[in-house]
Structure formats: structure tokens, C-alpha cells
Write a protein that holds these residues in place. Structure first.
Motif, mmCIF file in Angstrom:
data_model
loop_
_atom_site.group_PDB
_atom_site.id
_atom_site.type_symbol
_atom_site.label_atom_id
_atom_site.label_comp_id
_atom_site.label_asym_id
_atom_site.label_seq_id
_atom_site.Cartn_x
_atom_site.Cartn_y
_atom_site.Cartn_z
ATOM 1 N N ALA A 101 0.831 -1.207 0.000
ATOM 2 C CA ALA A 101 0.000 0.000 0.000
ATOM 3 C C ALA A 101 0.865 1.257 0.000
ATOM 4 O O ALA A 101 0.552 2.248 -0.680
ATOM 5 C CB ALA A 101 -0.930 -0.006 1.209
ATOM 6 N N LEU A 102 1.961 1.235 0.736
ATOM 7 C CA LEU A 102 2.856 2.390 0.767
ATOM 8 C C LEU A 102 3.509 2.611 -0.592
ATOM 9 O O LEU A 102 3.655 3.755 -1.051
ATOM 10 C CB LEU A 102 3.920 2.196 1.847
ATOM 11 N N TRP A 103 3.901 1.521 -1.252
ATOM 12 C CA TRP A 103 4.493 1.627 -2.581
ATOM 13 C C TRP A 103 3.488 2.212 -3.572
ATOM 14 O O TRP A 103 3.816 3.104 -4.358
ATOM 15 C CB TRP A 103 4.969 0.252 -3.045
ATOM 16 N N GLU A 104 2.253 1.738 -3.507
ATOM 17 C CA GLU A 104 1.222 2.249 -4.417
ATOM 18 C C GLU A 104 0.892 3.708 -4.136
ATOM 19 O O GLU A 104 0.425 4.431 -5.032
ATOM 20 C CB GLU A 104 -0.042 1.372 -4.312
ATOM 21 N N ALA A 105 1.144 4.153 -2.887
ATOM 22 C CA ALA A 105 0.901 5.554 -2.527
ATOM 23 C C ALA A 105 2.078 6.453 -2.900
ATOM 24 O O ALA A 105 1.997 7.672 -2.704
ATOM 25 C CB ALA A 105 0.602 5.661 -1.040
ATOM 26 N N GLY A 106 3.159 5.863 -3.410
ATOM 27 C CA GLY A 106 4.281 6.671 -3.875
ATOM 28 C C GLY A 106 5.519 6.618 -3.011
ATOM 29 O O GLY A 106 6.519 7.280 -3.334
#
Length: 291
Positions: free
Chosen positions: A282-287
Motif C-alpha cells: 500500500a505504501l508503494w502504491e501511494a508513492g
């Protein structure tokens, strides 16, 4: 409902940003005037509290607070909040819900065994011993008929800007290996959810382990983050040869698996990120990690 937070740090501010609308008034302490100025334009009223200064308005806010969130760690000899405001808080004759943020470090080293809230803490480090003493003091205040203290024993907190993705992007990530070593973690979003759930819990306060479902070796977390980023992870380093700060090395001296069964079954918390994989994805997808 009025909330007062001792320590407007990472977890407390995330909780307030997520659930602050539940309160009519939100105030809390910071250690410096610069931090107070940085928060001045938010919906939180910041008040300076440190070893040399305390804003006189803190006492007034405490006298009207309905909920108290405490995240300031204890010193080696005393809890700074209790040392200055313990008598005032104990003497309040109004309903007060208290949430104290502690650590699973109070259990000490269990050689990888599972620990739950019924297990007697055996802290080994002075830092964890001080935590346990602070827990007991706050729990004692919660024994009053009109008060309740919930102790949240937190695993290692990660979230936006504090995670393996960000560390890899900054060139600071290490894959430290110690055979059979595992750590629990908890996403700051799940910390915020647990604080909200504890404040809404009826009855007397309790102790809750706030940890994920899967204690895991730290090197596995870095490897997974590198896979998400499509990069080669840093080489593994034996813990004995690694360049670690004394505090970081002290974490590797303890090995335990913190059970969250009570958190889920009795407090009713459904973790948004039950393992580090969901959290990092989720953190990766948030940038995160995309410098």
C-alpha cells in the motif's frame, strides 16, 4: 468530547489526522516553539512542554479533557508527564479515558516464544524497565471509579516516510541477519485505529498488544521492499559485524512473537495491514520509495 495529547509525535498526529473530527477540541504538547509554530495552522492547539518550560494552559486543558493520549516516553528515573501533572490528573473528578502508548519491549527476551497480555513482563533494558514502571503508574490512575487507562503495547511502527521503501530509496536500508530472529511490526494506521477503539471501549482499562499477524525476520522485509521497487536488495550482513547504534543492537538482543489475538477478538480491531506485505504494498502504491 475534548482530547488532550501529551506528545504530538508520529503516532499521535496520525491518529488526530485520521480521527480528530470525533472531538470538539484537540490540543497537545510539543517540545519546542518551532514545532508549535509548524502546527499552528492545523486544527490542533500545540502547547510547549519540556524540561525547561511548560505552557500554563496545559493545566486548564487537562481540567476539561474527556480523553487523554500519552505518547511521551519515560525518562530513566521518572515519567515526565506524571512527574509534573500526575497529581492534577489523579485529582480530576470527571470521567476520563486514558490511552498510554507503551511497547512490546516490556516482555524482554523470550527466545522467539509467543507472548500475550497475560505473560508477566520481564524487561531487560533500562529503557523497557522504565516503560513498565510508567505503565503501572498510569494503570494505577485508571483504577479510580471515574477513569480508565488502556495500555497499548506497540510493536515496531512503520508507515508513511518511515518504512523499508523509504530507507532503500535513501540508501540507508540494511539487511541485518541474526539466525531465528523475528520482529513484530504495526502500521501507523492500525495504531490509530486501535487508539480510537480503546477510547470507545466501555468498562475499565486493559492491556493490549498492538502487533501484526506475522513476526518476520527483518531482512525479509527489506527484500520484499526491494522486490516492489524492482531493485537489488542490499547484501546481507551478520548482526555481529554490522555497524549498529547501541539502541538498534539492543533490539536484536531480544526475540519474541507478540500475539494480537486479544486485540482482534476482544477489542474488535480488524487490521488494515495484517502483515508487512500488505503494508509495504500500500505504501508503494501511494508513492513511497519513488524518489
Amino acid at each position: 468530547m475534548k482530547l488532550f495529547a501529551f506528545g504530538l509525535g508520529y503516532s499521535a498526529l496520525h491518529f488526530i489526522n485520521r480521527y480528530g473530527d470525533l472531538f470538539d477540541d484537540v490540543a497537545g504538547t510539543v517540545r519546542s516553539a518551532d514545532k508549535a509554530e509548524a502546527l499552528a495552522q492545523t486544527h490542533v492547539q500545540p502547547l510547549v512542554f519540556n524540561t525547561d518550560h511548560e505552557d500554563p494552559a496545559i493545566a486548564d486543558h487537562l481540567k476539561s479533557a474527556d480523553a487523554l493520549l500519552v505518547s511521551i516516553p519515560p525518562g530513566t528515573s521518572a515519567d515526565p508527564v506524571l512527574a509534573r501533572f500526575g497529581r492534577l490528573i489523579s485529582g480530576l473528578r470527571r470521567p476520563l479515558r486514558i490511552v498510554y502508548l507503551s511497547t512490546v519491549g516490556v516482555y524482554g527476551d523470550r527466545q522467539g516464544a509467543w507472548v500475550d497480555e497475560d505473560r508477566l513482563p520481564t524487561p531487560a533494558s533500562p529503557r523497557s524497565t522504565a516503560r513498565l514502571q510508567a505503565e503501572k503508574a498510569w494503570a494505577s490512575i485508571g483504577k479510580d471509579a471515574d477513569k480508565a487507562t488502556h495500555i497499548l503495547r506497540l510493536a515496531g511502527i512503520y508507515g508513511p516516510e518511515r518504512n523499508a521503501l523509504a530507507n532503500l530509496a535513501a540508501g540507508k536500508a540494511k539487511r541485518i541477519v541474526k539466525p531465528d530472529q523475528v520482529f513484530n511490526r504495526i502500521h501507523v494506521e492500525d495504531v490509530a485505529l486501535t487508539i480510537a477503539s480503546a477510547l470507545m471501549q466501555e468498562g475499565k482499562g486493559q492491556i493490549w498488544n498492538v502487533s501484526d499477524d506475522e513476526p518476520a525476520p527483518p531482512q525479509d522485509v527489506v527484500t520484499y521492499a526491494a522486490e516492489l521497487m524492482g531493485i537489488t536488495p542490499p547484501p546481507e550482513q551478520d548482526v555481529d559485524a554490522a555497524d549498529l547504534t547501541p539502541m538498534a543492537r539492543s533490539f536484536y538482543a531480544e526475540n519474541k512473537r507478540a500475539s494480537n489475538r486479544k486485540l482482534k477478538e476482544e477489542l474488535g480491531v480488524s487490521l488494515a495491514f495484517p502483515t508487512y506485505r500488505e503494508g509495504l504494498r500500500a505504501l508503494w502504491e501511494a508513492g513511497e520509495g519513488r524518489n
